[in-house]
Structures are given as structure tokens and as C-alpha cells.
Design a protein around this motif. Structure first.
Motif, short mmCIF file in Angstrom:
data_model
loop_
_atom_site.label_atom_id
_atom_site.label_comp_id
_atom_site.label_asym_id
_atom_site.label_seq_id
_atom_site.Cartn_x
_atom_site.Cartn_y
_atom_site.Cartn_z
N SER A 5 -3.62 29.19 4.69
CA SER A 5 -4.54 30.33 4.73
C SER A 5 -3.96 31.56 4.05
CB SER A 5 -4.88 30.67 6.18
OG SER A 5 -5.75 31.79 6.25
N LEU A 6 -4.84 32.33 3.44
CA LEU A 6 -4.51 33.68 2.98
C LEU A 6 -5.48 34.70 3.58
CD1 LEU A 6 -6.93 33.87 0.76
CD2 LEU A 6 -5.21 33.07 -0.83
N ASP A 7 -6.13 34.33 4.68
CA ASP A 7 -7.01 35.25 5.40
C ASP A 7 -6.17 36.05 6.39
OD1 ASP A 7 -8.99 36.62 6.69
OD2 ASP A 7 -10.27 34.88 7.09
N TYR A 8 -5.44 37.00 5.87
CA TYR A 8 -4.46 37.74 6.69
C TYR A 8 -5.14 38.52 7.80
CZ TYR A 8 -2.15 36.73 2.27
OH TYR A 8 -1.68 36.10 1.15
N ARG A 9 -6.28 39.06 7.52
CA ARG A 9 -7.01 39.83 8.54
C ARG A 9 -7.34 38.96 9.75
NH1 ARG A 9 -10.41 44.30 8.99
NH2 ARG A 9 -12.11 44.03 10.47
N ALA A 10 -7.91 37.79 9.50
CA ALA A 10 -8.29 36.89 10.60
C ALA A 10 -7.07 36.41 11.37
CB ALA A 10 -9.08 35.70 10.05
N ILE A 11 -6.00 36.11 10.65
CA ILE A 11 -4.78 35.63 11.31
C ILE A 11 -4.23 36.70 12.24
CG2 ILE A 11 -2.36 35.01 10.91
CD1 ILE A 11 -3.32 33.62 8.31
N LEU A 12 -4.13 37.94 11.75
CA LEU A 12 -3.54 39.00 12.55
C LEU A 12 -4.44 39.40 13.72
CD1 LEU A 12 -2.10 41.09 9.61
CD2 LEU A 12 -0.76 39.95 11.38
#
Length: 367
Positions: A5-12
Motif C-alpha cells: 500500500s501507498l495509502d498513507y492516510r488510510a494506514i495512519l
């Protein structure tokens, strides 16, 4: 298998656990609140591989790395990763740039029977996303500063507001000369990461007006990022008024009763109290130039008397004497001088319930 993943917003925002495969020295400098350090290589191993890379190139460095992390060492590290992945099935792993260390960890996990996703771009990309979050907040958010004299309970009030950001909490410091806790402050990077993550969550909840305490840029050893600090200082000021008797009691609780308990819990009754007592003396000594020699000696004598009573009988009441003098002779006049010098307009002034109601009226309810 869940994809990389590169969906940093969702991960954080999800708050999932993150496996940090960087070396311990890298992790210590800065990581994320939900990260756990399970390194592919130790600090010494990383150093050796890095030296080999500079001298002999990538292929030789990779060969050395596989030789250093093999046999029982490899088995132990893979088992730690397996345990983490099993306990945190929704998590992710990362290294510094999402490169060789992440892919090696991912491959060895797969050989152990577990498919586990990595964060594309690794730590560097996540860190960059949080830096951008702070810069965007400085440009896009509205801020209100909560001010008040020392001991009026600003932090306590902030914790009652859904749209407040506790700078002192993230810095693990109360912001004054006496503000250090028994536990250490975070690194500057960890302070910024935690601050950015809270702002990200507040904005995701629908809050674009945020309340912060009226602070200096430096909070102990941590410093608010300059773009945010400049926005804070330009924000309207709300002033919390509190009777001095209640301020003395709050300082007595925070800086004497609770702080001594922190040290005693860490170090035991005798050593903990002695460390606490020295911390108080040092804190007073830090402002001796501003107090003046005569006033410092007088307050230090009052403090020593109070510490003796506390040491031998557990009585803390005598601390009120030096606290009262310090407020009336130092902190309150200093605040008055700074306010007159800066001539800051006050948007609203009131007692605790009035200020709380006013601040709550500034932002819509969370969606």
C-alpha cells in the motif's frame, strides 16, 4: 493476500500496528506511535553491510547481509515477525524506503507461510506525508490559543474539548522551568509525528478550527514546527481566569504530589524522592538569574523546608509557601509584562465553564 500500500492516510488513520524493520538506531531517532521495531539487522550488522556496500558494491553487501543474518539468528527474527503478523493481521511492514529490507522481510515471511503487505516508500514516505500534514494544517486550519496564568489548568480544559490539540502532552513536558516529567521527552521527530497524526485525526473528524495552548515554540527539548508556531502566535487569544488559591492547589498536585509519585514509582521510595527533590531544586535554580539572588535564596529555603517535611512525614502543605511566592513574585508579573509588551487582543475572557462553552461554540459538532 492484502496488497502492498501507498495509502498513507488510510494506514495512519486506521491505527493498525506497523512492523519497523529498520535497525534500532534508526528506530530510536524517529518512528510512528503504532510502530514496533523488529529489525532485519542489528546496528552492528547494518554498519558492516553499509561499509561493505561503500567499498565493494551492492552485490557484495547483499551477500554479507545474508551471511550475517542466517542460521539461528535468522530463525529467531523470522519467528518474531511471524508472531507479530499473527497478532496483527491488518498491519503492515516497512523499512526506510520500502526497498530491499522490506522485500527481504516479506520474502522470508512468505517462506514461513505468511503473506504480509509492505508500505511502499517505507518510513521516508510516511514521514513525508506527516510533514505535509503539518504544513497543510498551517495553511488551511483556523486556530485559537488558550491562555491563562500559570496553574490555571489550561491543559485540563483542553482535554475536555474534542477539537483541542495538546502540545504539552505530545512533548511530555508542562512547558515551564518546572515542566519536566520523570519520564523522558520524545525525540523531535516523534513529537512531530504524534502531533501530525492527532491533527490528521481531528481534521478527518470534521474539525478545521483547533484549540491549542498559548505556548512558546520550545516545549522543553521539543519545538513546534515553525510554520505552525507562527500560525499559533497569530491566532486569537482566549483567556482562562482562575483564583490564585485554585492555581496553587493545582501546581501542588502536578509539580509536587504527582511528580514525586512518578519518580518513586520509577526508582523506589528513597531514591525516587531524592531524585524528585533535586529536580525541584534544579528547576528553581534554572531561573535564578531572573529571580535574583536574594529572592532565589528565600524561595530555595522555603522549598527545602517543604521537602524536609515531605521526606519525613509525607506532609506536602508547606510547598504552598514557595508556590505562592513564585506565582506572585515571578510568574504573574512576567505574564503581565509580556502581555503589556505584546499588546495581544483577547477574543474572550472568563472562568472555566464560560471559556469551555465559548470554545465549544467555535466549531461544528463532529460528523
Amino acid at each position: 493476500m492484502r496488497p502492498d500500500s501507498l495509502d498513507y492516510r488510510a494506514i495512519l488513520l486506521s491505527g493498525v500496528a506497523l512492523m519497523d524493520t529498520r535497525a534500532p538506531v534508526e528506530f530510536t531517532k524517529g518512528a510512528f506511535p503504532t510502530s514496533v521495531n523488529l529489525p532485519l539487522m542489528s546496528d552492528e550488522e547494518r554498519h558492516k553491510v553499509g561499509t561493505c556496500y561503500k567499498r565493494h558494491g551492492q552485490e557484495a553487501a547483499i551477500t554479507l547481509g545474508h551471511r550475517l543474518v542466517s542460521g539461528e539468528i535468522k530463525a529467531e527474527r523470522v519467528q518474531a515477525w511471524v508472531d507479530f503478523a499473527t497478532a496483527n493481521p491488518e498491519g503492515y511492514l516497512y523499512c526506510f524506503r520500502g526497498g530491499l529490507r522490506s522485500r527481504t522481510t516479506q520474502q522470508w515471511l512468505k517462506e514461513a507461510g505468511i503473506d504480509y503487505p509492505l508500505i511502499k516508500g517505507g518510513y521516508k514516505a510516511l514521514r513525508g506525508f506527516l510533514i505535509d500534514t503539518l504544513e497543510q494544517a498551517a495553511q488551511q486550519c483556523h486556530f485559537v490559543r488558550l491562555g491563562g496564568l500559570t496553574g490555571c489548568g489550561k491543559t485540563e480544559l483542553l482535554h475536555q474539548l474534542d477539537h483541542a490539540v495538546d502540545l504539552e502532552g505530545h512533548a511530555n513536558h508542562r512547558g515551564s522551568s518546572f515542566g519536566r516529567h520523570a519520564s523522558p521527552q520524545p525525540t523531535q521527530i516523534n513529537f512531530e509525528n504524534a502531533l501530525a497524526l492527532e491533527i490528521l485525526r481531528k481534521r478527518d473528524a470534521g474539525f478545521d478550527t483547533l484549540v491549542v495552548e498559548d505556548e512558546n515554540r520550545a516545549i522543553g527539548s521539543c519545538a513546534t514546527p515553525l510554520p505552525l508556531h507562527l500560525r499559533f502566535k497569530a491566532a486569537p487569544l482566549v483567556w482562562l481566569e482562575e483564583p490564585i488559591e485554585q492555581r496553587i492547589e493545582r501546581i501542588l498536585k502536578d509539580y509536587v504530589i504527582d511528580l514525586s509519585a512518578e519518580f518513586i514509582q520509577q526508582q523506589g521510595e528513597t531514591d525516587g524522592f531524592e531524585t524528585f527533590a533535586q529536580r525541584l531544586r534544579n528547576s528553581l535554580g534554572n531561573i535564578v538569574k531572573r529571580l535574583g539572588s536574594e529572592r532565589h535564596q528565600r524561595l530555595a529555603a522555603l522549598m527545602d523546608q517543604a521537602l524536609e517535611a515531605q521526606r519525613h512525614g509525607g506532609e506536602t502543605g508547606l510547598h504552598r509557601d514557595w508556590i505562592n511566592a513564585l506565582l506572585n513574585e515571578y510568574y504573574d508579573p512576567m505574564y503581565a509584562y509580556q502581555s503589556e509588551r505584546n499588546a495581544q487582543p483577547v477574543l474572550f475572557k472568563g472562568n472555566r465553564s464560560e471559556v469551555k462553552a465559548f470554545l465549544q461554540s467555535l466549531t461544528p459538532a463532529s460528523r
